[in-house]
Design a protein around this motif. Structure first.
Motif, short mmCIF file in Angstrom:
data_model
loop_
_atom_site.label_atom_id
_atom_site.label_comp_id
_atom_site.label_asym_id
_atom_site.label_seq_id
_atom_site.Cartn_x
_atom_site.Cartn_y
_atom_site.Cartn_z
N VAL A 150 12.04 10.45 5.77
CA VAL A 150 11.30 11.69 5.55
C VAL A 150 9.91 11.64 6.19
O VAL A 150 9.26 12.68 6.35
CB VAL A 150 11.18 12.01 4.05
N ALA A 151 9.43 10.44 6.54
CA ALA A 151 8.14 10.29 7.22
C ALA A 151 8.13 8.93 7.90
O ALA A 151 8.86 8.02 7.50
CB ALA A 151 6.98 10.40 6.24
N HIS A 152 7.33 8.81 8.94
CA HIS A 152 7.17 7.51 9.59
C HIS A 152 5.75 7.39 10.10
O HIS A 152 5.08 8.39 10.37
CB HIS A 152 8.17 7.34 10.73
N GLU A 153 5.30 6.14 10.23
CA GLU A 153 3.92 5.92 10.67
C GLU A 153 3.76 4.49 11.18
O GLU A 153 4.34 3.56 10.61
CB GLU A 153 2.96 6.16 9.49
N TRP A 154 3.02 4.34 12.28
CA TRP A 154 2.59 3.02 12.72
C TRP A 154 1.34 2.65 11.94
O TRP A 154 0.38 3.42 11.90
CB TRP A 154 2.29 3.03 14.21
N MET A 155 1.34 1.49 11.32
CA MET A 155 0.22 1.07 10.49
C MET A 155 -0.16 -0.37 10.77
O MET A 155 0.72 -1.21 11.04
CB MET A 155 0.55 1.17 8.99
N ARG A 156 -1.44 -0.67 10.65
CA ARG A 156 -1.85 -2.07 10.62
C ARG A 156 -1.47 -2.63 9.26
O ARG A 156 -1.61 -1.95 8.24
CB ARG A 156 -3.36 -2.18 10.84
N PRO A 157 -0.95 -3.86 9.20
CA PRO A 157 -0.55 -4.42 7.90
C PRO A 157 -1.64 -4.35 6.84
O PRO A 157 -1.35 -4.01 5.68
CB PRO A 157 -0.19 -5.87 8.26
N ALA A 158 -2.88 -4.66 7.21
CA ALA A 158 -3.95 -4.62 6.22
C ALA A 158 -4.16 -3.21 5.67
O ALA A 158 -4.43 -3.03 4.48
CB ALA A 158 -5.25 -5.15 6.84
N ASP A 159 -4.02 -2.20 6.54
CA ASP A 159 -4.19 -0.82 6.09
C ASP A 159 -3.06 -0.40 5.16
O ASP A 159 -3.29 0.30 4.16
CB ASP A 159 -4.23 0.13 7.29
N ALA A 160 -1.84 -0.84 5.47
CA ALA A 160 -0.71 -0.50 4.61
C ALA A 160 -0.88 -1.10 3.22
O ALA A 160 -0.64 -0.45 2.20
CB ALA A 160 0.60 -0.99 5.24
#
Length: 215
Positions: free
Chosen positions: A117-127
Motif C-alpha cells: 500500500v506504500a513504499h519508501e527508500w529510507m536510511r536505516p537510522a531514520d526508519a
C-alpha cells in the motif's frame, strides 16, 4: 503441530546522502504483517526449489517475490545471505526466513497493489527513529536488520562486511511478561534468571522506542 514453512526476504540497498538506504514496503492492513513495514519477500513455492538446496530455493523466492511486489529484477547470484530467522514456538503461522541483501538495480518501483500500500527508500537510522516515535510499524527481524545495517556507510562496505561473515541465526523466544525477544547467547534464553553482568542478546519490545542489548 504447526507446519513450519520456509520464506525469504530481500533487503535492497542503495547509496544515499551520507548513508545507505533500504527499500521498505507497507503491507495492507490484514494478515500476519498487517500494516507493517517490511522488506520485499514471501514464502518459498515449488517453482523456487532446485536440486534440494534450501538456501538456493530461498534465494530464488526472494528474487521472484521482489519482482512481483516491486517490479525490480535482481540477479539471484547477486544476493548475499545476511541472517536466518526461526519464529517463536507459540506463533500460529510459522516460517523459517532467510534474509538476503543485494544492491538495488536501476528502475522505478512498481508496487503490486494487493501486497503493497506504500513504499519508501529510507536510511536505516531514520526508519528506526520513526518507529521509535510510533510512525512506522516494524517487526523484530526488520528492526534488528535495520540496526545491523547502520554500521555500513556505503553499499560496497555493507556487501563486503556481510560477505565476510557467516549468516547470523536467530531462533526467537518471547518473554511476553517482560516485553522481550530473546536469542541464543542471552542468559535468560533457556529460562535462566537475569544477573547484573550476565550476557545479553535481546530486544526490548514492551514500549517504544525499542532497545537492543547484545553483550
Amino acid at each position: 503441530m504447526t507446519e513450519i514453512r520456509t520464506a525469504a526476504t530481500l533487503v535492497l540497498l542503495r547509496d544515499g546522502a551520507g548513508a545507505i538506504e533500504v527499500l521498505l514496503l507497507q503491507r495492507p492492513d490484514r494478515g500476519a504483517f498487517g500494516g507493517g513495514w517490511v522488506f520485499p519477500g514471501g514464502k518459498v513455492e515449488p517453482v523456487d526449489e532446485v536440486g534440494g538446496d534450501p538456501q538456493l530455493a530461498a534465494r530464488n523466492a526472494a528474487v521472484r517475490e521482489t519482482a512481483e511486489e516491486t517490479g525490480l529484477i535482481v540477479a539471484p547470484e547477486s544476493l548475499e545471505p545476511l541472517s536466518h530467522w526461526s519464529p517463536p514456538p507459540q506463533l500460529e503461522a510459522r516460517f523459517h526466513t532467510w534474509f538476503f541483501v543485494a544492491q538495488a538495480v536501476d528502475g522505478e518501483v512498481v508496487p503490486q497493489p494487493s501486497e503493497v500500500v506504500a513504499h519508501e527508500w529510507m536510511r536505516p537510522a531514520d526508519a528506526l527513529k520513526r518507529h521509535g516515535a510510533g510512525g512506522l510499524r516494524l517487526f523484530p527481524p526488520t528492526w534488528v536488520t535495520l540496526d545491523t545495517l547502520m554500521a555500513y556507510p556505503t553499499v560496497d562496505a555493507a556487501l563486503r562486511g556481510i560477505r565476510d561473515h557467516e549468516p547470523r541465526r536467530y531462533e526467537t523466544r518471547q518473554d511476553a511478561a517482560r516485553g522481550l525477544a530473546l536469542w541464543h547467547g542471552d542468559e535468560a534464553y533457556d529460562g535462566g534468571a537475569d544477573t547484573e553482568e550476565g550476557p545479553r542478546h535481546r530486544l526490548h519490545v514492551g514500549s517504544l522506542p525499542w532497545r537492543f542489548e547484545h553483550r
